[in-house]
Motif scaffolding. Structure first.
Motif, mmCIF file in Angstrom:
data_model
loop_
_atom_site.group_PDB
_atom_site.id
_atom_site.type_symbol
_atom_site.label_atom_id
_atom_site.label_comp_id
_atom_site.label_asym_id
_atom_site.label_seq_id
_atom_site.Cartn_x
_atom_site.Cartn_y
_atom_site.Cartn_z
ATOM 1 N N ASP A 124 1.100 -1.479 0.140
ATOM 2 C CA ASP A 124 0.160 -0.063 0.039
ATOM 3 C C ASP A 124 0.812 0.848 0.250
ATOM 4 N N LEU A 125 2.118 1.026 1.018
ATOM 5 C CA LEU A 125 2.715 1.672 0.685
ATOM 6 C C LEU A 125 3.829 2.607 -0.793
ATOM 7 N N ARG A 126 4.181 1.916 -0.590
ATOM 8 C CA ARG A 126 4.404 1.723 -2.482
ATOM 9 C C ARG A 126 3.822 1.903 -3.543
ATOM 10 N N LYS A 127 2.265 1.702 -3.683
ATOM 11 C CA LYS A 127 0.684 2.026 -4.502
ATOM 12 C C LYS A 127 0.947 3.719 -4.696
ATOM 13 N N LEU A 128 1.266 4.017 -3.076
ATOM 14 C CA LEU A 128 0.558 5.226 -2.440
ATOM 15 C C LEU A 128 1.825 6.113 -2.999
ATOM 16 N N ALA A 129 3.330 6.061 -3.359
ATOM 17 C CA ALA A 129 4.303 6.237 -3.100
ATOM 18 C C ALA A 129 4.390 6.863 -4.857
ATOM 19 N N LYS A 130 4.249 6.227 -5.526
ATOM 20 C CA LYS A 130 4.104 6.268 -6.814
ATOM 21 C C LYS A 130 2.980 7.216 -7.958
ATOM 22 N N LYS A 131 1.923 7.156 -6.800
ATOM 23 C CA LYS A 131 1.412 8.687 -6.982
ATOM 24 C C LYS A 131 1.080 9.404 -6.630
ATOM 25 N N LEU A 132 2.103 10.137 -5.074
ATOM 26 C CA LEU A 132 2.537 10.799 -4.673
ATOM 27 C C LEU A 132 3.128 11.415 -5.655
ATOM 28 N N VAL A 133 4.345 10.916 -5.977
ATOM 29 C CA VAL A 133 5.745 11.165 -6.198
ATOM 30 C C VAL A 133 5.493 12.160 -7.778
ATOM 31 N N LYS A 134 4.375 12.342 -8.880
ATOM 32 C CA LYS A 134 3.771 13.297 -9.100
ATOM 33 C C LYS A 134 3.415 14.141 -8.684
ATOM 34 N N ASN A 135 2.999 14.350 -7.799
ATOM 35 C CA ASN A 135 2.466 15.608 -7.130
ATOM 36 C C ASN A 135 3.262 16.608 -7.131
ATOM 37 N N ASP A 136 3.198 18.116 -7.992
ATOM 38 C CA ASP A 136 3.568 19.275 -8.146
ATOM 39 C C ASP A 136 4.119 19.241 -6.535
ATOM 40 N N ASP A 137 3.482 18.777 -5.454
ATOM 41 C CA ASP A 137 3.860 19.407 -3.523
ATOM 42 C C ASP A 137 4.220 19.080 -2.923
ATOM 43 N N ILE A 138 4.935 17.582 -3.793
ATOM 44 C CA ILE A 138 6.080 16.599 -2.723
ATOM 45 C C ILE A 138 6.680 17.233 -2.125
ATOM 46 N N ASP A 139 7.544 18.083 -2.531
ATOM 47 C CA ASP A 139 8.713 18.262 -1.908
ATOM 48 C C ASP A 139 8.285 19.187 -0.784
ATOM 49 N N ILE A 140 6.770 19.657 -0.387
ATOM 50 C CA ILE A 140 6.793 19.945 1.003
ATOM 51 C C ILE A 140 6.899 18.389 1.896
ATOM 52 N N PHE A 141 6.483 17.691 1.339
ATOM 53 C CA PHE A 141 6.180 16.606 2.315
ATOM 54 C C PHE A 141 8.318 16.025 2.905
ATOM 55 N N LEU A 142 8.528 15.916 1.585
ATOM 56 C CA LEU A 142 9.588 15.765 1.870
ATOM 57 C C LEU A 142 10.746 16.598 1.958
ATOM 58 N N ARG A 143 10.372 17.547 2.693
ATOM 59 C CA ARG A 143 11.720 18.778 3.397
ATOM 60 C C ARG A 143 10.708 18.525 4.741
ATOM 61 N N ALA A 144 9.945 18.042 5.004
ATOM 62 C CA ALA A 144 9.113 18.274 6.625
ATOM 63 C C ALA A 144 9.781 17.270 7.189
#
Length: 231
Positions: free
Chosen positions: A41-61
């Motif tokens: 489930d985490l892998r599936k969600l990651a593949k979806k989120l990596v395309k999100n323009d705002d994902i860097d906000i999460f990666l920097r948190a």
């Protein structure tokens, strides 16, 4: 905000039995920080989120509050397609990796296409003082440089690591056991000449002898190379 949205999604996918199981499997991680989301489930969600323009906000948190957020972070980074951006994200995240599971789950796919540049970063990771940064570096050498990209200099780099940290020594043993399966002639002298610390030396032999990729004749020879270890 994307951070809150991600957390809500993780709790929505929570599996209570899996949460309890993980709490016993990963020493050093506070069980209260484990949500209990299964890896597929985490892998599936990651593949979806990596395309999100705002994902860097999460990666920097950083640091994240929950273990599952760290796992998700590792999977997102593993899906990044731009090498420079991926490498930057890896280096930003590594100081916050605090367990073997998150460390070992992070395996950027883009690294396969940049084997010429990657060893420079691996050398930096191996020389770091942080347990899981060093472990990650060894893991990347094992994953990417034991086949057609093998160089005799690489096992020398791993053999040169001296650490009392269990998770570093275990990864070094795993590396050399795998090297024995894939590059036997190059790896064997490290045991014959006792170039590893005694614990890692014997653990390498143990793991190699458990491998189906090592022949019975090779296993017999390896068992005869065991040394008396202090620990």
């Amino acid at each position: 905000m994307i951070i809150d949205e991600i957390r809500e999604e993780l709790f929505r996918m929570q599996d209570e039995k899996y949460r309890l199981f993980q709490g016993k499997l990963i020493p050093g991680v506070d069980p209260d920080t484990i949500i209990g989301v299964r890896t597929p489930d985490l892998r599936k969600l990651a593949k979806k989120l990596v395309k999100n323009d705002d994902i860097d906000i999460f990666l920097r948190a950083l640091p994240h509050k929950y273990f599952d957020e760290n796992q998700l972070h590792a999977f997102i980074v593993s899906e990044m397609r731009d090498y420079a951006s991926c490498l930057k994200s890896v280096n930003r995240f590594l100081p916050y990796v605090d367990n073997w599971a998150t460390c070992d789950q992070m395996s950027p796919k883009v690294f396969k296409k940049h084997k010429k540049e990657l060893p420079d970063s691996i050398r930096e990771w191996l020389s770091a003082g942080d347990t899981y940064t060093v472990r990650f570096g060894i893991g990347m050498l094992m994953e990417h440089f034991l086949d057609e990209s093998f160089d005799p200099l690489y096992p020398e780099m791993v053999a040169g690591i001296r650490s009392e940290e269990y998770y570093v020594r275990m990864m070094a043993a795993w590396y050399f056991a795998t090297a024995l399966a894939k590059q036997y002639e190059a790896a064997l002298p490290y045991l014959e000449e006792q170039k590893l610390d005694p614990w890692t030396h014997n653990k390498t032999i143990q793991k190699a002898c458990e491998s189906y990729r090592i022949s019975p004749e090779q296993k017999e020879l390896l068992r005869g190379l065991k040394v008396k270890a202090k620990k």
